[in-house]
Scaffold this motif. Sequence first.
Motif, mmCIF file in Angstrom:
data_model
loop_
_atom_site.group_PDB
_atom_site.id
_atom_site.type_symbol
_atom_site.label_atom_id
_atom_site.label_comp_id
_atom_site.label_asym_id
_atom_site.label_seq_id
_atom_site.Cartn_x
_atom_site.Cartn_y
_atom_site.Cartn_z
ATOM 1 N N GLY A 20 18.635 0.546 -12.473
ATOM 2 C CA GLY A 20 17.525 1.092 -11.980
ATOM 3 C C GLY A 20 16.774 0.933 -13.033
ATOM 4 N N VAL A 21 15.349 0.427 -12.681
ATOM 5 C CA VAL A 21 14.364 0.062 -13.702
ATOM 6 C C VAL A 21 13.244 1.106 -13.253
ATOM 7 C CG1 VAL A 21 12.833 -1.626 -14.473
ATOM 8 C CG2 VAL A 21 14.886 -2.388 -13.809
ATOM 9 N N HIS A 22 12.833 2.102 -14.356
ATOM 10 C CA HIS A 22 11.678 2.990 -13.881
ATOM 11 C C HIS A 22 10.501 2.855 -15.200
ATOM 12 C CE1 HIS A 22 14.375 4.711 -10.898
ATOM 13 N NE2 HIS A 22 15.049 4.630 -11.797
ATOM 14 N N PRO A 23 9.315 3.094 -14.871
ATOM 15 C CA PRO A 23 8.471 3.207 -15.734
ATOM 16 C C PRO A 23 8.396 4.339 -16.606
ATOM 17 C CG PRO A 23 7.625 2.601 -13.741
ATOM 18 C CD PRO A 23 8.921 2.885 -13.505
ATOM 19 N N LEU A 24 8.567 4.384 -17.734
ATOM 20 C CA LEU A 24 8.161 5.698 -18.463
ATOM 21 C C LEU A 24 6.863 5.916 -18.820
ATOM 22 C CD1 LEU A 24 11.387 5.566 -21.098
ATOM 23 C CD2 LEU A 24 11.125 7.120 -19.177
ATOM 24 N N GLU A 59 0.857 -1.201 -0.082
ATOM 25 C CA GLU A 59 0.012 0.071 -0.140
ATOM 26 C C GLU A 59 1.007 1.142 -0.092
ATOM 27 O OE1 GLU A 59 -2.582 -0.363 3.179
ATOM 28 O OE2 GLU A 59 -3.970 -1.917 2.326
ATOM 29 N N LEU A 60 1.829 1.282 -0.871
ATOM 30 C CA LEU A 60 2.828 2.288 -0.899
ATOM 31 C C LEU A 60 2.463 3.298 -2.080
ATOM 32 C CD1 LEU A 60 6.246 0.851 0.213
ATOM 33 C CD2 LEU A 60 4.313 2.233 1.516
ATOM 34 N N GLY A 61 1.565 3.164 -2.812
ATOM 35 C CA GLY A 61 1.010 3.923 -4.057
ATOM 36 C C GLY A 61 1.490 3.067 -5.201
ATOM 37 N N ARG A 62 1.896 3.996 -6.362
ATOM 38 C CA ARG A 62 2.458 3.486 -7.792
ATOM 39 C C ARG A 62 3.873 3.239 -7.723
ATOM 40 N NH1 ARG A 62 1.409 7.110 -12.566
ATOM 41 N NH2 ARG A 62 2.557 8.516 -11.302
ATOM 42 N N LEU A 63 4.253 2.176 -8.449
ATOM 43 C CA LEU A 63 5.763 2.064 -8.540
ATOM 44 C C LEU A 63 6.493 3.211 -8.976
ATOM 45 C CD1 LEU A 63 8.235 -0.135 -8.300
ATOM 46 C CD2 LEU A 63 7.519 -0.713 -10.672
ATOM 47 N N GLN A 64 7.522 3.646 -8.722
ATOM 48 C CA GLN A 64 8.276 4.813 -9.222
ATOM 49 C C GLN A 64 9.667 4.068 -9.673
ATOM 50 O OE1 GLN A 64 7.283 8.281 -9.436
ATOM 51 N NE2 GLN A 64 5.283 6.950 -9.049
ATOM 52 N N GLY A 65 9.955 3.112 -9.317
ATOM 53 C CA GLY A 65 11.293 2.583 -9.714
ATOM 54 C C GLY A 65 11.817 1.427 -8.975
ATOM 55 N N VAL A 66 12.647 0.387 -9.421
ATOM 56 C CA VAL A 66 13.231 -0.533 -8.442
ATOM 57 C C VAL A 66 14.855 -0.110 -8.616
ATOM 58 C CG1 VAL A 66 13.689 -2.902 -8.643
ATOM 59 C CG2 VAL A 66 11.581 -2.121 -9.403
ATOM 60 N N LEU A 67 15.512 0.221 -7.912
ATOM 61 C CA LEU A 67 16.712 0.229 -7.727
ATOM 62 C C LEU A 67 17.548 -0.996 -6.967
ATOM 63 C CD1 LEU A 67 16.857 3.894 -6.685
ATOM 64 C CD2 LEU A 67 17.278 2.980 -8.845
ATOM 65 N N THR A 109 3.479 1.465 -20.981
ATOM 66 C CA THR A 109 3.840 0.413 -21.770
ATOM 67 C C THR A 109 5.463 0.274 -21.972
ATOM 68 O OG1 THR A 109 3.526 1.735 -23.780
ATOM 69 C CG2 THR A 109 1.863 0.179 -23.174
ATOM 70 N N LEU A 110 6.028 1.350 -21.440
ATOM 71 C CA LEU A 110 7.607 1.327 -21.493
ATOM 72 C C LEU A 110 8.254 1.408 -20.272
ATOM 73 C CD1 LEU A 110 7.701 4.138 -24.502
ATOM 74 C CD2 LEU A 110 7.720 1.539 -24.576
ATOM 75 N N LEU A 111 9.570 0.833 -20.203
ATOM 76 C CA LEU A 111 10.483 0.700 -18.810
ATOM 77 C C LEU A 111 11.879 1.264 -19.257
ATOM 78 C CD1 LEU A 111 10.049 -2.921 -17.749
ATOM 79 C CD2 LEU A 111 8.771 -0.612 -16.696
ATOM 80 N N LEU A 112 12.293 2.064 -18.569
ATOM 81 C CA LEU A 112 13.783 2.678 -18.708
ATOM 82 C C LEU A 112 14.695 1.911 -17.832
ATOM 83 C CD1 LEU A 112 15.597 4.646 -19.737
ATOM 84 C CD2 LEU A 112 15.024 6.163 -18.000
ATOM 85 N N VAL A 113 15.699 1.144 -18.206
ATOM 86 C CA VAL A 113 16.410 0.458 -17.708
ATOM 87 C C VAL A 113 17.970 1.406 -17.677
ATOM 88 C CG1 VAL A 113 17.907 -1.606 -17.153
ATOM 89 C CG2 VAL A 113 15.668 -1.617 -18.197
ATOM 90 N N ILE A 114 18.492 1.619 -16.431
ATOM 91 C CA ILE A 114 19.788 2.569 -16.408
ATOM 92 C C ILE A 114 20.919 1.837 -15.519
ATOM 93 C CG2 ILE A 114 20.851 4.665 -15.460
ATOM 94 C CD1 ILE A 114 17.948 5.810 -15.525
ATOM 95 N N LEU A 115 21.940 1.452 -16.269
ATOM 96 C CA LEU A 115 23.184 0.792 -15.342
ATOM 97 C C LEU A 115 24.071 1.998 -15.095
ATOM 98 C CD1 LEU A 115 22.916 -0.942 -18.657
ATOM 99 C CD2 LEU A 115 23.074 -2.272 -16.509
ATOM 100 N N GLY A 116 24.504 1.914 -13.803
ATOM 101 C CA GLY A 116 25.315 2.866 -13.298
ATOM 102 C C GLY A 116 26.828 2.467 -13.373
ATOM 103 N N THR A 117 27.770 3.466 -13.647
ATOM 104 C CA THR A 117 29.040 3.657 -13.844
ATOM 105 C C THR A 117 29.733 2.601 -12.396
ATOM 106 O OG1 THR A 117 29.587 5.511 -12.780
ATOM 107 C CG2 THR A 117 29.456 5.317 -15.333
ATOM 108 N N PRO A 118 30.772 2.002 -12.694
ATOM 109 C CA PRO A 118 31.257 1.239 -11.277
ATOM 110 C C PRO A 118 31.645 2.545 -10.313
ATOM 111 C CG PRO A 118 32.290 0.136 -13.338
ATOM 112 C CD PRO A 118 31.404 1.283 -14.118
#
Length: 140
Positions: free
Chosen positions: A100-104, A83-91, A107-116
């Motif tokens: 990070g996986v974020h809804p755009l 009951e925390l609302g809508r998904l903003q992202g998974v880190l 129907t679309l997701l943005l996946v971001i890979l961080g630098t070491p």
Amino acid sequence: MTGARGNRVEIRLSDPGALTELLGKVRSEVDGIDGVVVTSRDGLVLASDLNVSTARAGEVASQVAAMASVSAGVGHRFVQSSELGRLQGVLMEGDRGCIGVHPLSATLLLVILGTPGTAMGRFTVATKRATAILLAPDTD
């Protein structure tokens, strides 16, 4: 999203050429990002800009997209059942970087890979900036 701004965003994100250009902009303008993938919610790669060899880019993007789809699904259910609302992202944080996986959109997701070596706090700021670049209205 509604109105003219929402329409521009949807049109821009549905154009593979424009999307690839935006992903390059994200990687060049946001510190702490090593790669980006835009995928459908069911794990199909729409565009990617990854710091891997060209020969492996398609394979890596496909694997990332499939796992992002599952991560977003689990994250959605977890947030919903808590009951925390809508998904903003998974880190997620590994010993050599973050993902990070974020809804755009619906129907679309943005996946971001961080630098070491990028810390989770800095990575969180980078993911928000990257998402803003992709969703910002056209200024042309």
